[in-house]
Design an enzyme around this catalytic site. Structure first.
Site, mmCIF file in Angstrom:
data_model
loop_
_atom_site.group_PDB
_atom_site.id
_atom_site.type_symbol
_atom_site.label_atom_id
_atom_site.label_comp_id
_atom_site.label_asym_id
_atom_site.label_seq_id
_atom_site.Cartn_x
_atom_site.Cartn_y
_atom_site.Cartn_z
ATOM 1 N N CYS A 62 -5.064 12.250 13.185
ATOM 2 C CA CYS A 62 -5.789 11.003 12.958
ATOM 3 C C CYS A 62 -5.657 10.163 14.207
ATOM 4 O O CYS A 62 -5.064 10.597 15.186
ATOM 5 C CB CYS A 62 -5.256 10.279 11.726
ATOM 6 N N ARG A 66 0.325 14.196 13.527
ATOM 7 C CA ARG A 66 0.840 14.022 12.166
ATOM 8 C C ARG A 66 0.893 15.314 11.342
ATOM 9 O O ARG A 66 0.189 15.459 10.329
ATOM 10 C CB ARG A 66 0.048 12.938 11.444
ATOM 11 N N ARG A 103 -8.655 -0.579 4.339
ATOM 12 C CA ARG A 103 -7.806 0.477 3.792
ATOM 13 C C ARG A 103 -6.450 -0.097 3.407
ATOM 14 O O ARG A 103 -5.783 0.441 2.513
ATOM 15 C CB ARG A 103 -7.584 1.587 4.837
ATOM 16 N N ASP A 146 4.441 0.393 12.113
ATOM 17 C CA ASP A 146 3.270 -0.264 11.522
ATOM 18 C C ASP A 146 3.153 -1.737 11.927
ATOM 19 O O ASP A 146 2.176 -2.400 11.570
ATOM 20 C CB ASP A 146 3.311 -0.158 9.983
ATOM 21 N N LYS A 148 0.835 -1.211 0.000
ATOM 22 C CA LYS A 148 0.000 0.000 0.000
ATOM 23 C C LYS A 148 0.870 1.262 0.000
ATOM 24 O O LYS A 148 0.657 2.168 -0.803
ATOM 25 C CB LYS A 148 -0.893 0.001 1.251
HETATM 26 N N1 EPU Z 1 6.461 14.411 11.184
HETATM 27 C C1 EPU Z 1 6.491 15.743 11.513
HETATM 28 N N2 EPU Z 1 6.395 16.658 10.523
HETATM 29 C C2 EPU Z 1 6.264 16.313 9.214
HETATM 30 C C3 EPU Z 1 6.228 14.950 8.880
HETATM 31 C C4 EPU Z 1 6.328 13.997 9.890
HETATM 32 O O1 EPU Z 1 6.596 16.087 12.690
HETATM 33 O O2 EPU Z 1 6.179 17.201 8.370
HETATM 34 C C5 EPU Z 1 6.596 13.381 12.228
HETATM 35 C C6 EPU Z 1 5.347 12.538 12.409
HETATM 36 O O3 EPU Z 1 4.408 13.153 13.248
HETATM 37 C C7 EPU Z 1 5.919 11.269 12.990
HETATM 38 C C8 EPU Z 1 7.276 11.135 12.289
HETATM 39 O O4 EPU Z 1 7.577 12.446 11.822
HETATM 40 O O5 EPU Z 1 6.149 11.426 14.359
HETATM 41 C C9 EPU Z 1 7.319 10.180 11.120
HETATM 42 O O6 EPU Z 1 6.183 10.382 10.293
HETATM 43 P P1 EPU Z 1 6.206 10.138 8.723
HETATM 44 O O7 EPU Z 1 6.094 11.448 8.038
HETATM 45 O O8 EPU Z 1 7.352 9.261 8.358
HETATM 46 O O9 EPU Z 1 4.837 9.351 8.511
HETATM 47 P P2 EPU Z 1 3.956 9.416 7.226
HETATM 48 O O10 EPU Z 1 4.809 9.665 6.061
HETATM 49 O O11 EPU Z 1 2.807 10.298 7.459
HETATM 50 C C10 EPU Z 1 4.172 6.895 6.577
HETATM 51 C C11 EPU Z 1 3.232 5.746 6.365
HETATM 52 C C12 EPU Z 1 2.636 5.323 7.696
HETATM 53 C C13 EPU Z 1 3.792 4.911 8.616
HETATM 54 C C14 EPU Z 1 4.799 6.067 8.760
HETATM 55 C C15 EPU Z 1 6.026 5.708 9.568
HETATM 56 C C16 EPU Z 1 2.442 6.143 4.131
HETATM 57 C C17 EPU Z 1 1.323 6.484 3.232
HETATM 58 N N3 EPU Z 1 2.188 6.152 5.446
HETATM 59 O O12 EPU Z 1 3.392 7.929 7.146
HETATM 60 O O13 EPU Z 1 1.813 4.199 7.451
HETATM 61 O O14 EPU Z 1 3.301 4.578 9.886
HETATM 62 O O15 EPU Z 1 5.226 6.492 7.449
HETATM 63 O O16 EPU Z 1 6.686 4.653 9.002
HETATM 64 O O17 EPU Z 1 3.520 5.832 3.660
HETATM 65 C C18 EPU Z 1 0.082 2.696 7.884
HETATM 66 O O18 EPU Z 1 0.316 2.164 6.788
HETATM 67 O O19 EPU Z 1 -0.679 2.170 8.742
HETATM 68 C C19 EPU Z 1 0.700 3.964 8.212
HETATM 69 C C20 EPU Z 1 0.227 4.769 9.154
#
Ligand code: EPU
Length: 440
Positions: free
Chosen positions: A138, A143, A419, A327, A44
């Site tokens: 969420c 996030r 999802r 995850d 995904k």
């Molecule tokens: N963060 C910030 N600021 C930002 C971006 C991230 O503070 O601008 C923080 C987040 O709050 C978190 C950390 O950085 O504490 C890491 O977040 P990340 O941005 O890596 O998460 P994401 O990109 O929103 C993706 C996956 C998630 C997975 C996370 C961590 C996708 C579509 N989603 O989310 O997947 O948990 O990386 O590996 O790639 C899932 O599949 O169930 C899922 C939630």
């Protein structure tokens, strides 16, 4: 024409599935050891950014090994909403992004899927503007997307926030040196996609190294992008004037679905052979499961996973890749709920990712939480109960628990599960599980 036919077929089957999904629940009678083969679907979290990469090159794209999931449908709708055509049949997704005209992601779609923010970088790169709803919080935490915004600003975009939307404008983005405060997966993907069409070279430091990020890089390179450092924490992207559409790009297998089936085999004393998985993406998960007593053997057919008679307690801290993935934290916790001894599970990525704990306790688990740390005292057995899924991976942890619990469990709100897991109930049934999907 072909695309239109595809689109109709897609909407008849998948839209019904999305609609019904909101009212369905799973009934599981636990205690059966599961045996047999399971085929892992496409990832995904790789498929979603790859779908948005299609925005970068006007034309017809084809992506294979795309899982049939609610989030994929939502991403298709998002592209459709901008004027694109999308089709899906048996794992093959076709996208025509030639006539995209509205560089916008509305709140109605973004609120159901946070990954929709992945259109931001490609839209600014192609159209010089974008209007994308802020995703908001969420179930697993706040996030924010401040790192995405900071990166685009460094590349010369003017960004304002109006009425809950991020509005980004830039004549042509320019290369920049960007340091992320933390390795963010979608942040790295967004900036990387934006940089492929920027003028000059962009350097992303402290980039995310997840296999899904590398898969997107491989896809972008196949489209003509110039990127160095795939899988490393510094990524260098030299902008080009245009990219070409993807032709049959195959998405990698889902490592979290793989890990979930490993946890299921481990918890239920099962004997499952996992097919179509990338073992090289599974190091941290396999090591932690081995410590718990789960056995792994590479065979000609796939990776054979066998659960022990008694699981052993363990300690885990979630970390960015190659660390143990957040995850998989919930599913690992279900396993530890049945292990001998006391396990400590520390969640370091998201602040609120313990929503499954209360539900697991309703099934007889002994878990207490202090901040980001859960202490799990293993119990002899879990018992079936009505429980509620609160997010995608929490749902998966309840399935692991319900499959080895004594008696019947009802898991409500499984639209979360749909999802991210392609037909998990059908896959489990084939392995011998007593599982039914019924209307609530
Ligand atoms: N963060 C910030 N600021 C930002 C971006 C991230 O503070 O601008 C923080 C987040 O709050 C978190 C950390 O950085 O504490 C890491 O977040 P990340 O941005 O890596 O998460 P994401 O990109 O929103 C993706 C996956 C998630 C997975 C996370 C961590 C996708 C579509 N989603 O989310 O997947 O948990 O990386 O590996 O790639 C899932 O599949 O169930 C899922 C939630």
């Amino acid at each position: 024409m072909l695309l239109v036919i595809h689109a109709v077929q897609c909407s008849a089957r998948l839209l019904l599935y999305v609609k019904l999904g909101t009212m369905e629940q799973l009934i599981i009678r636990g205690g059966r050891p599961l045996q047999g083969d399971v085929m892992i679907s496409g990832a995904k979290n790789a498929a979603l950014p790859i779908i948005t990469a299609s925005i970068l090159a006007p034309g017809v794209h084809q992506i294979t090994n795309v899982p049939e999931l609610r989030d994929v449908v939502t991403m298709g709708r998002l592209i459709g909403n901008m004027g694109g055509l999308t089709g899906y049949r048996e794992g093959i997704m076709t996208l025509d992004t030639g006539r995209l005209r509205t560089p916008e992601a509305p709140y109605e779609l973004v609120k159901t899927m946070r990954a929709a923010v992945l259109v931001l970088g490609p839209l600014v790169a192609r159209f010089g503007k974008a209007r994308v709803s802020l995703p908001g919080g969420c179930a697993i935490g706040g996030r924010p997307i401040d790192q995405h915004i900071k990166g685009l600003e460094k590349m010369g975009a003017k960004i304002t926030l109006e009425g809950g939307y991020v509005i980004a404008k830039a004549k042509r983005l320019k290369g920049a040196r960007i340091y992320f405060d933390m390795p963010t997966v979608t942040g790295t993907e967004n900036i990387m996609m934006a940089a492929t069409l920027a003028k000059g070279t962009t350097l992303i430091e402290n980039a995310a190294r997840e296999p899904e990020v590398k898969d997107l890089i491989d896809c972008l390179i196949a489209m003509g992008a110039k990127i160095k450092g795939a899988g490393e924490s510094t990524i260098e992207i030299t902008g080009v004037d245009s990219l070409v559409p993807m032709a049959n790009y195959a998405v990698i297998p889902d490592r979290i679905e793989t890990g979930t089936f490993m946890a299921i085999a481990g918890a239920c004393g099962g004997d499952i052979t996992i097919k179509n998985c990338r073992i090289d993406h599974m190091d941290a998960i396999i090591m932690k499961l081995k410590d718990a007593g789960v056995r792994f053997d590479e065979t000609k057919k796939g990776l054979r996973v066998r659960g022990p008679k008694h699981l052993q307690a363990g300690t885990v801290t979630t970390m960015p890749y190659p660390g143990f993935p957040t995850d998989m934290q919930a599913q690992f916790m279900s396993l530890m709920a049945l292990a001998r001894g006391t396990s400590i599970i520390h969640e370091s990525i998201f602040e609120n990712r313990f929503m499954h704990v209360a539900e697991l306790c309703r099934m007889g688990a002994n878990i207490s939480i202090d901040g980001g740390t859960a202490t799990v005292k293993g119990v002899e057995r879990l018992t079936g109960a009505p429980v509620m899924a609160t997010d995608l991976r929490a749902s998966a942890s309840l399935i692991v628990a319900a499959l080895c619990a004594k008696g019947e469990s009802t898991i409500q709100r499984i639209y979360h599960l749909d999802r991210g897991y392609e037909r998990i109930d059908e896959k489990l049934k084939k392995l011998g599980a007593d599982i039914k999907r019924v209307m609530e």
